[in-house]
Scaffold this motif. Structure first.
Motif, PDB file in Angstrom:
ATOM      1  N   THR A 118      -8.080  12.283 -44.882  1.00 53.07           N
ATOM      2  CA  THR A 118      -6.889  11.573 -45.354  1.00 53.07           C
ATOM      3  C   THR A 118      -5.945  12.527 -46.076  1.00 53.07           C
ATOM      4  OG1 THR A 118      -8.608  10.055 -46.106  1.00 53.07           O
ATOM      5  CG2 THR A 118      -6.375   9.269 -46.221  1.00 53.07           C
TER       6      THR A 118
ATOM      7  N   ARG B 142       2.273  -3.066 -20.217  1.00 55.01           N
ATOM      8  CA  ARG B 142       2.227  -1.859 -21.036  1.00 55.01           C
ATOM      9  C   ARG B 142       1.514  -0.768 -20.263  1.00 55.01           C
ATOM     10  NH1 ARG B 142       2.737  -1.304 -26.557  1.00 55.01           N
ATOM     11  NH2 ARG B 142       2.383  -3.468 -27.072  1.00 55.01           N
ATOM     12  N   GLY B 193       1.534   3.507 -23.468  1.00 56.81           N
ATOM     13  CA  GLY B 193       1.987   2.678 -24.582  1.00 56.81           C
ATOM     14  C   GLY B 193       3.354   2.049 -24.347  1.00 56.81           C
ATOM     15  N   ASP B 194       4.132   2.607 -23.430  1.00 56.21           N
ATOM     16  CA  ASP B 194       5.470   2.062 -23.193  1.00 56.21           C
ATOM     17  C   ASP B 194       5.405   0.660 -22.616  1.00 56.21           C
ATOM     18  OD1 ASP B 194       6.707   4.204 -24.174  1.00 56.21           O
ATOM     19  OD2 ASP B 194       7.436   5.001 -22.263  1.00 56.21           O
ATOM     20  N   GLY B 224      13.176  -4.345 -30.018  1.00 58.76           N
ATOM     21  CA  GLY B 224      12.548  -5.597 -30.411  1.00 58.76           C
ATOM     22  C   GLY B 224      11.050  -5.504 -30.503  1.00 58.76           C
ATOM     23  N   MET B 225      10.417  -6.654 -30.444  1.00 57.03           N
ATOM     24  CA  MET B 225       8.964  -6.690 -30.576  1.00 57.03           C
ATOM     25  C   MET B 225       8.315  -7.655 -29.585  1.00 57.03           C
ATOM     26  SD  MET B 225       8.483  -8.825 -34.087  1.00 57.03           S
ATOM     27  CE  MET B 225       6.844  -9.449 -33.790  1.00 57.03           C
ATOM     28  N   ASP B 286      13.825   6.116 -25.751  1.00 55.29           N
ATOM     29  CA  ASP B 286      12.904   5.499 -26.702  1.00 55.29           C
ATOM     30  C   ASP B 286      13.606   5.111 -27.991  1.00 55.29           C
ATOM     31  OD1 ASP B 286      10.606   5.569 -25.212  1.00 55.29           O
ATOM     32  OD2 ASP B 286      10.100   7.610 -25.819  1.00 55.29           O
ATOM     33  N   ASN B 288      16.012   3.072 -30.430  1.00 51.70           N
ATOM     34  CA  ASN B 288      16.578   1.734 -30.553  1.00 51.70           C
ATOM     35  C   ASN B 288      18.038   1.815 -30.970  1.00 51.70           C
ATOM     36  OD1 ASN B 288      14.200   0.385 -29.951  1.00 51.70           O
ATOM     37  ND2 ASN B 288      13.490   0.563 -32.072  1.00 51.70           N
TER      38      ASN B 288
ATOM     39  N   MET E   1      -5.066  -0.150 -30.374  1.00 53.18           N
ATOM     40  CA  MET E   1      -4.039  -0.446 -29.369  1.00 53.18           C
ATOM     41  C   MET E   1      -2.866   0.513 -29.529  1.00 53.18           C
ATOM     42  SD  MET E   1      -2.367  -4.060 -28.542  1.00 53.18           S
ATOM     43  CE  MET E   1      -0.744  -4.210 -27.875  1.00 53.18           C
ATOM     44  N   LYS E   2      -2.304   0.868 -28.430  1.00 54.69           N
ATOM     45  CA  LYS E   2      -1.198   1.814 -28.431  1.00 54.69           C
ATOM     46  C   LYS E   2       0.126   1.068 -28.323  1.00 54.69           C
ATOM     47  CE  LYS E   2      -0.292   6.120 -26.254  1.00 54.69           C
ATOM     48  NZ  LYS E   2      -0.490   7.295 -27.015  1.00 54.69           N
ATOM     49  N   TYR E   3       1.063   1.482 -29.138  1.00 54.69           N
ATOM     50  CA  TYR E   3       2.388   0.855 -29.073  1.00 54.69           C
ATOM     51  C   TYR E   3       3.390   1.850 -28.510  1.00 54.69           C
ATOM     52  CZ  TYR E   3       0.473  -2.817 -32.018  1.00 54.69           C
ATOM     53  OH  TYR E   3      -0.277  -3.849 -32.504  1.00 54.69           O
ATOM     54  N   SER E   4       4.520   1.321 -28.054  1.00 57.11           N
ATOM     55  CA  SER E   4       5.541   2.219 -27.510  1.00 57.11           C
ATOM     56  C   SER E   4       6.366   2.778 -28.660  1.00 57.11           C
ATOM     57  CB  SER E   4       6.429   1.465 -26.523  1.00 57.11           C
ATOM     58  OG  SER E   4       7.332   0.639 -27.215  1.00 57.11           O
ATOM     59  N   PRO E   5       6.985   3.930 -28.468  1.00 51.75           N
ATOM     60  CA  PRO E   5       7.784   4.527 -29.539  1.00 51.75           C
ATOM     61  C   PRO E   5       8.879   3.583 -30.019  1.00 51.75           C
ATOM     62  CG  PRO E   5       7.513   6.067 -27.737  1.00 51.75           C
ATOM     63  CD  PRO E   5       6.920   4.789 -27.286  1.00 51.75           C
ATOM     64  N   ALA E   6       9.474   2.842 -29.074  1.00 48.89           N
ATOM     65  CA  ALA E   6      10.552   1.930 -29.453  1.00 48.89           C
ATOM     66  C   ALA E   6      10.023   0.833 -30.369  1.00 48.89           C
ATOM     67  CB  ALA E   6      11.179   1.322 -28.202  1.00 48.89           C
ATOM     68  N   GLU E   7       8.859   0.298 -30.053  1.00 49.08           N
ATOM     69  CA  GLU E   7       8.266  -0.738 -30.899  1.00 49.08           C
ATOM     70  C   GLU E   7       7.983  -0.194 -32.286  1.00 49.08           C
ATOM     71  OE1 GLU E   7       5.126  -3.616 -28.912  1.00 49.08           O
ATOM     72  OE2 GLU E   7       5.025  -1.630 -28.005  1.00 49.08           O
ATOM     73  N   SER E   9       9.318   2.328 -33.850  1.00 51.20           N
ATOM     74  CA  SER E   9      10.480   2.641 -34.674  1.00 51.20           C
ATOM     75  C   SER E   9      11.174   1.359 -35.130  1.00 51.20           C
ATOM     76  CB  SER E   9      11.427   3.596 -33.947  1.00 51.20           C
ATOM     77  OG  SER E   9      12.294   2.884 -33.117  1.00 51.20           O
ATOM     78  N   PRO E  23       6.493  -8.156 -39.298  1.00 50.66           N
ATOM     79  CA  PRO E  23       6.582  -8.735 -37.951  1.00 50.66           C
ATOM     80  C   PRO E  23       6.277 -10.235 -37.929  1.00 50.66           C
ATOM     81  CG  PRO E  23       4.778  -7.153 -38.108  1.00 50.66           C
ATOM     82  CD  PRO E  23       5.585  -7.010 -39.349  1.00 50.66           C
ATOM     83  N   LEU E  85     -18.762  -1.272 -31.517  1.00 51.37           N
ATOM     84  CA  LEU E  85     -18.836   0.138 -31.886  1.00 51.37           C
ATOM     85  C   LEU E  85     -20.303   0.544 -31.970  1.00 51.37           C
ATOM     86  CD1 LEU E  85     -16.144   0.501 -34.673  1.00 51.37           C
ATOM     87  CD2 LEU E  85     -15.956   1.015 -32.267  1.00 51.37           C
ATOM     88  N   ASP E 247      -7.554   6.320 -44.494  1.00 55.03           N
ATOM     89  CA  ASP E 247      -6.924   6.494 -43.195  1.00 55.03           C
ATOM     90  C   ASP E 247      -7.084   5.192 -42.411  1.00 55.03           C
ATOM     91  OD1 ASP E 247      -6.002   7.260 -40.791  1.00 55.03           O
ATOM     92  OD2 ASP E 247      -7.653   8.626 -40.311  1.00 55.03           O
ATOM     93  N   THR E 251      -0.023   6.527 -37.213  1.00 57.51           N
ATOM     94  CA  THR E 251       0.365   7.508 -36.215  1.00 57.51           C
ATOM     95  C   THR E 251       1.089   8.668 -36.885  1.00 57.51           C
ATOM     96  OG1 THR E 251       2.294   6.134 -35.848  1.00 57.51           O
ATOM     97  CG2 THR E 251       0.532   5.969 -34.239  1.00 57.51           C
TER      98      THR E 251
END
Lengths: 272, 358, 181, 320, 294
Positions: A118, B142, B193-194, B224-225, B286, B288, E1-7, E9, E23, E85, E247, E251
């Motif tokens: 961390t 996704r 992830g996109d 957005g989300m 990417d 916004n 879970m992986k998010y997109s860069p746009a999400e 930001s 959210p 796990l 931790d 990201t």
């Protein structure tokens, strides 16, 4: 296989107990030194580049705490693509075979790993190394886990990892330094100690905090405080004094790193 | 407002396996709840579980069960419920669709669900299940993997869908051939992830699907989300793109993935001739746009409304969502909408509005 | 791996607090592994796996409290969970165990104490047939008592199938009414 | 029972259609057990079993150990099954597959859990010391029927084995060497024998003479595995490796001469009529009787061979 | 879970705003609703199950065993298992170690477990995380809290003084005579009537730091954009050990300022009592319900 058993060796009888040696008296450090020393840290011995085949390494010694850290990487990973480097920290305690409770040393190793991870992650520019990983191995060569302050060990582990990262030439935002503090509370009031040697008493608060001292704001990168009834004022006192201690360590490190750098340059020019 | 809302469970762990003590504990005395969860709700669930217990107690070890089968005959009517292994019909005129199997010329159900008949096709729609892609479905997915000339896309189905490099618009115009350099920079267009919206182009025999984004309506999602609901709550309609009050756009993916975003300046439908002008590299950007606070708040509010509908298993459509949104405005803080009882009220409002609409 | 069919993987974890004396079982306990494998093989035959080729269904079983009928309960729970997940199946798989008391009388659904003292057998059937999908007997039983034991157990399975069906229906109706409100 | 071996479609169809006509590649009847070849080695507790092409060696050994805390009056007994690629390339070294795990469990249940070996007779000093008996099974060659063969091997080796005699002198335990005192046989309470039955689906088996059974009308769904009412599975005893790879489910019954079923395991797979299982149990009993007799016969032969050179026969010690 | 860069930001900007927009539009100090029940396991001394609204679910069983006090330094053993796990994975062992050290450092709990001069109870707290979307620390803490509240220990009938003659403790047969491990306030939010001996289990609250804002009970998406995770323990009406950074899968991990730290402190001070009161109410209700059964 019905039982997991070592069949290559002749095993001792099932009810064997390990040898136990008599306690060596008078070896544990006396408490007086702690009291004498308040807002200063103990002398530290540091050496970089101690492991030849690692990308970077460092050795650190503070009294009985002896640590060595080696950094491997950045090296490519297999499998799916990643945007930034994976950081893997691993800590290893000395396994002298005398420790019957294996579970306990495993949990201490986890504590060190998690705190160091961390603390140092925010300092590394991970995005510079996509699809790669950096391995940091911390070896605790010696440390008294029973009678000495664990937080001081955590601070030392973070510091040695930072030095090894610098030695490995990995891109950093800042060098992370970590310091432990102890706030002793009793009827005589509060007193504060840097880099404590002994564990806290029941009324005390102890803690270790990591900082990126080069930055003015948002510079706390790791924290672990223990103690009961922590007031908001205690918290401020602890963070501020830990920062002061971390700055002391940082100044020390800067000197060492520069010295090391000069030595290397000297060597390079001499060989030419 | 409470910091935390705690409710007590409505149902308990497995009636068949558990000890009695467990059941009694959970069912007994629900007179008062922790923070005012709908009283009626509780009583309903309660009496249900009580009956459940009685059933189990009475029938323990009783192998006589002929009384049950008599109910099966009624299953030919309306939206009746069938369970696996249940005889649906002995009539051979029916074609057997999803959720059925045949044996000795009889048709049996293979899932727990409701019978649907389209002409001569007999199928059983499971009460729950993963999304089953159909050609032409507008879905949101996704990216899970960038592969050889194709992307793998999670669309909530049994398998990841494939999006071929040839099925996307690339910078420089829609009709351009895909070159090797495109292949090398696939990750610059879409990476793991996109999110993107796309249409199901074809189905494979093993249940997999392939997608395409060859229209400006489709492509990468920004601003957005995402909210996810079970795909069974989404109805297939002519369009899945909506402009909602409050400056919010919504894409209702048939697979239950719903995208809420800031209203775009461009109208949702662009004529195909303007495609080439607008398909620069920025369609894969990417970054916004600037989004103001009130839009962000509205997006969060809509997200909570969708979750409220899903909580009560109410199908999501434009009318209902807007009704729920309007009802939600009675709560100044949209954070209140996460409580179960508020969710129930919103869902009820949405249903009422939808009914009066018809 | 067989690509023509769904691959089932079954994980069973037994909580340390599930027994009267706390006991932490390693996850690779062979009895548990055998149980998991028998469940996998039983259900591989009961589900219509060919409809979902190249996929995997993961079944996680957590045993919270034990008082006999461990194996049977695992199977019945799996059955219900698969139906809830909407996985196509030929019929319910129901399982039940029977102990043999005094070397003569069959005792349906023995509890923990009975299981530890008496020989018992567990049977799983698919639907209401006399066909046995899974059978497990781990203690000594006279050959001549086997028939009555199996017969009683099968009837227990059938009764359980109906009880499970009733619950699935009740739950299903609840959901349908919720949806069409 | 290794992981499935790939068998060509032609081969598969041929074997299955033969089975449908109650014939097998090796000329056996479908309910015929292969000839059991049992030999004993020079040392005590060494048995070698050959079942068709399946071959294995069992070695029993004993050492003094400490009893388990919860069972102070009992000795310990472990069986290890070491399936290596020596037996067949289908087995991987040091990695046990699911099937091997099931096999180990089966042997364990058949012999250890059924109390074939009297553990209490292995106690030397309660809670302090006891005999640990260990049976190591080594597989030399694999052609099906590993469980059945191992079970015969282990029980025969246990019956053949003699452990050193012990005596207690004050708080000292004396273990007498073979020269000093005649070694003692283990106390075997019963002789469990495993018989494995394999089942084949009828509807998947194309008949060589007639057209396939009960044609299922061409619906969209394949009728694989639909439990139809009137089909009954083809039952095969003591399958070879090829048959094991093709079978749809298996059933292992462990039974002894006293008509006690020690264990039955049918771990899922294709369903079988309950009556068929009873039928199997009865067949298993007959086979078990024959094999038990064989083991006794071989033991006797071995004993008389050993005693041939001895001046004093050990009969008095052995008959109890 | 992986998010997109746009999400990510979008999320980060929303959370950094002042006031922040989460959210699900929650307040910074608002937890997601949960469903809680205590005493669900017949074979345990105390137990609880909590389901979070995101599908996370945790079950805790507490079992007590009599041990000679000298044989062990730790009277509380915490074991965490996370479904899906591997055994001894780092998340589970981190959680075990956090709770084990927190509970073992409590002197009053140790005092309560003491039976005689030679024997004490040893508590085995087994945590089963059936599913989790976000970091399970908060969920586990709430469940352990409730399980410990519902824990009852059998009544000792033999003498408490065995310093002279060694004697194995004997207990009352009647379960109704068992004493609860914790003190339950008769009325809720009656925290003023606390005495020194009063003890309730510690509650550990997990927070995510984004910019200058702190969010209690973060969702998975919030964790990903966080600078760091932070947890603070609330025990007997005050802030106690441990206070730690953690931790939580950010990201983009970053440092935090001391202002943020004091903000986190005051948030826990604000809502710690309310959360523990709400959970106590659940227990009291479960208790009433079960006693009315008999």
């Amino acid at each position: 296989m019905s039982v997991l058993q070592d069949r290559r060796r002749v095993l001792p009888p099932v009810d064997t107990i390990p040898l136990q040696f008599k306690e060596d008296e008078g070896s544990s450090g006396s408490k007086e030194t702690t009291i004498a020393r308040t807002r200063t840290i103990r002398p530290i011995f540091i050496k970089q580049s101690v492991v030849a085949n690692a990308s970077g390494s460092a050795y650190l010694e503070v009294e009985d705490i002896k640590l060595q850290c080696s950094v491997y990487g950045p090296k490519p990973i297999r499998g799916s693509f990643t945007q930034q480097a994976d950081l893997l920290v691993e800590a290893k305690l000395p396994s002298l075979g005398q420790d019957a409770s294996n579970d306990k040393s495993a949990s201490i190793e986890k504590d060190i790993t998690s705190f160091v991870q961390t603390s140092i992650t925010p300092g590394i520019i991970l995005t510079q190394y996509p699809k790669s990983c950096i391995n940091i191995m911390i070896t605790v060569i010696s440390a008294d886990l029973e009678n000495r302050n664990f937080k001081s060990l955590l601070a030392a582990a973070t510091n040695v990892a930072s030095l090894a990262l610098v030695d490995a030439g990995i891109a950093l935002y800042d060098i992370v330094t970590s310091a432990s503090v102890l706030l002793s509370r009793n009827e005589n009031g509060e007193s504060l100690y840097f880099d404590p040697e002994t564990p806290r008493e029941s009324e005390d608060i102890e803690g270790v905090l990591s900082f990126m001292t080069g930055q003015d704001e948002s510079n706390i990168v790791g924290m672990w405080l223990d103690g009961e009834n922590i007031t908001s004022k205690n918290l401020t006192t602890l963070t501020e004094s830990a920062k002061e201690a971390a700055c002391q360590i940082r100044t020390l490190f800067n000197g060492v790193i520069l010295q090391e750098f000069h030595d290397k340059e000297q060597e390079a020019s001499n060989s030419k | 407002m409470p910091v935390i809302a705690i409710s007590r469970p409505e149902t308990v762990y497995g009636g068949v396996s558990g000890g009695n003590r467990k059941l009694k504990r959970a069912n007994g005395g629900d007179e008062e709840d922790v923070d005012g969860v709908d009283e009626l709700e509780y009583e309903d669930a309660d009496s249900g579980s009580d009956a459940e217990m009685r059933d189990l107690d009475d029938d323990d070890g009783d192998a006589n069960d002929n009384d049950k089968r008599s109910g099966f005959g009624s299953s030919t009517k309306g939206s009746s419920l069938v369970t696996p292994g249940e005889l649906i019909t002995e009539d051979t005129m029916w074609m057997r669709g999803h959720g059925t199997f045949s044996q000795d010329e009889k048709t049996f159900s293979s899932v727990a669900g409701t019978i649907t008949r389209v002409n001569k096709l007999l199928s059983v729609t499971p009460l729950r299940g993963r999304y089953q892609p159909v050609i032409g479905d507008h879905v949101i997915g996704r990216i899970t993997e960038v592969g050889n000339k194709r992307w793998k896309v999670d669309i909530g189905g049994n398998q990841d869908a494939a999006l071929l490099l040839g099925s996307v618009n690339l910078p420089g115009g829609v009709l351009r051939r895909k070159s090797e350099s495109d292949e090398l920079q696939m990750r610059q267009f879409l990476k793991e992830g996109d999110l993107l919206n796309a249409e199901v182009q074809a189905l494979f025999s093993d249940g997999g699907a392939s997608l395409h984004t060859r229209s400006l309506r489709y492509g990468k999602l920004r601003n957005g989300m995402l909210v996810q609901v079970p795909s069974s709550l989404i109805i297939r309609l002519r369009t899945q793109l909506y402009r909602l009050p409050g400056g919010v756009d919504m894409i209702l993916g048939i697979n239950g993935y719903i995208w809420l975003s800031k209203s775009s300046k461009v109208a949702a439908d662009v004529s195909i001739t303007r495609l080439e002008e607008t398909s620069g590299l920025e369609i894969y950007s990417d970054t916004n746009e600037e989004i103001n606070t009130s839009t962000r708040e509205n997006i969060a509010r809509y997200a909570n409304c969708i979750r409220a509908l899903a909580f009560k298993e109410v199908g999501v459509n434009e009318t209902r969502l807007i009704a729920a949104y309007e009802a939600s405005l009675a709560y100044a803080s949209a954070g209140d909408l996460i409580e179960d009882e508020v969710k129930a009220i919103l869902a009820a409002e949405a249903l009422a509005a939808d009914r009066s609409d018809e | 791996m067989n690509l023509d069919s769904t691959f089932l993987s079954v994980n069973i974890s037994v909580s340390p607090f599930s027994t009267v004396d706390r006991k932490k079982r390693p996850r690779n306990d062979r009895r548990i592994q055998e149980c998991a494998m028998s469940i996998q093989r039983t259900f591989q035959e009961a589900i219509m796996g060919h409809l979902h080729s190249r996929t995997e269904i993961v079944i996680s079983l957590h045993v919270l409290a034990q008082d006999g009928g461990f194996f049977a309960a695992c199977i019945n729970a799996t059955s219900l969970a698969l139906i809830d997940a909407g996985v196509p199946m030929y019929d319910y798989v129901s399982a039940c165990s029977t102990a043999l008391y005094d070397s003569i009388s069959p005792l349906l659904d023995p509890n923990n104490a009975e299981e530890s003292d008496l020989p018992f057998l567990t049977v799983a059937t698919i639907g209401k047939t006399e066909k046995v999908s899974m059978l497990l007997l781990e203690s000594k039983v006279p050959l001549d008592r086997l028939e009555s034991l199996i017969a009683v157990t099968i009837s227990g399975c059938h009764s359980l199938r109906d009880q499970m069906d009733r619950q699935v229906r009740k739950h299903g109706h609840l959901r349908i009414t919720k949806r069409s409100e | 029972m290794p992981k499935r071996k790939d068998i060509s479609l032609n081969e598969r169809q041929f074997i299955l259609s033969l089975l449908k006509d109650s014939q097998r590649l090796d000329g056996r009847a479908i309910d015929q057990f292969r000839k059991v070849d049992l030999k004993f080695g020079d040392s005590l507790g060494h048995a070698e079993v050959q079942l068709g092409k399946t071959r294995l060696v069992v070695r029993v050994s004993a050492e003094v150990s400490k009893p388990y805390e919860d069972r102070p009056y009992e000795g310990t007994f472990i069986i290890t099954t070491d399936v290596s690629s020596m037996a067949s390339p289908l087995f991987e070294n040091n990695r046990s597959s699911d099937d091997e795990m099931l096999m180990t469990r089966l042997i364990e249940k058949a012999i250890r859990r059924s109390n074939a070996l009297d553990l209490e007779s292995l106690c030397i000093v309660a809670g302090k010391s006891c005999w640990m008996i260990r049976a190591d099974v080594h597989y030399l060659s694999y052609d099906g029927g590993l469980v059945d063969a191992s079970c015969i091997g282990v029980i025969a080796a246990l019956m053949h084995f003699r452990r050193p005699d012990t005596s207690i002198d004050g708080d000292q335990t004396i273990i007498h060497s073979v020269e000093e005192r005649v070694p003692v046989p283990l106390s075997i309470l019963h002789v469990p024998i495993c018989v494995t039955f394999s089942f084949f689906k009828v509807d998947e088996v194309p008949s060589s003479t007639e057209n396939p059974v009960a044609a299922i009308p061409g619906s969209g769904q394949s009728a694989n595995g639909v439990p139809t009412a009137d089909d009954s599975a083809i039952l095969v005893i003591d399958a070879t490796a090829q048959e094991e790879a093709l079978r749809h489910s298996e059933l292992t019954i462990t039974i002894n001469k006293n008509r006690d079923i020690c264990q039955i395991a049918k771990p899922g797979g294709y369903s079988v009529e309950a009556l068929t299982i009873l039928e199997c149990a009865n067949k298993a009993y007959k086979i078990a009787t024959n094999i038990t007799d064989l083991i006794y016969r071989r033991l006797k032969e071995d004993e008389s061979k050993r005693n041939a050179g001895n001046l004093v026969p050990l009969t008095a010690e052995n008959e109890r | 879970m992986k998010y997109s860069p746009a999400e990510l930001s979008y999320l980060k900007e929303s959370l950094k705003a002042s006031p922040p927009i989460r959210p699900d539009a929650r307040l910074e100090t608002q937890l997601r609703p949960i469903e809680a029940i205590s005493n669900i396991l017949p074979t345990a001394n105390g137990s609880a199950r909590i389901r979070a609204s995101d599908g996370g679910e945790c079950i805790v069983g507490v079992k007590a065993k009599v041990v000679p006090t000298s044989s062990t330094s730790e009277l509380i053993n915490v074991d965490v298992e996370i479904s899906g796990l591997k055994e001894n994975n780092s998340l589970a062992s981190t959680l075990s170690s956090i709770f084990q050290s927190t509970l073992n450092s409590s002197q009053s709990l140790r005092q309560r477990l003491k039976l005689t001069s030679r024997f004490s109870f040893k508590l085995f707290i087994d945590v089963l995380v059936l599913s989790n979307q976000s970091h399970p620390l908060g969920l586990v803490s709430l469940t352990i809290y409730l399980a410990l509240l519902s824990t009852k220990l059998p009544l000792l009938t033999s003498s408490t003084d065995d310093s002279k003659a060694e004697e194995v403790p004997v207990f009352h047969d009647d379960w109704d005579q068992a004493r609860p491990l914790c003190d339950i306030p008769v009325t809720q939010s009656d925290s003023s009537k606390k005495s020194d001996s009063h003890w309730t289990p510690p509650l550990i609250l997990l927070m995510a730091v984004v910019g200058e804002n702190i969010f209690i009970d973060p969702t998975n998406a919030e964790e990903q954009v966080a600078s760091t995770g932070l947890f603070i323990s609330w025990s007997n009406g005050s802030i106690s050990a441990p206070l730690r950074t953690l931790d939580i899968g950010s990201t983009d991990p970053q440092g935090i300022s001391s202002t943020v730290l004091s903000k986190a402190y005051s948030i826990v001070e604000q809502c710690g009592q309310e959360i523990s009161d709400s959970l106590t109410a659940v227990y009291v209700q479960d208790e009433d319900a079960s006693s009315s059964d008999f």
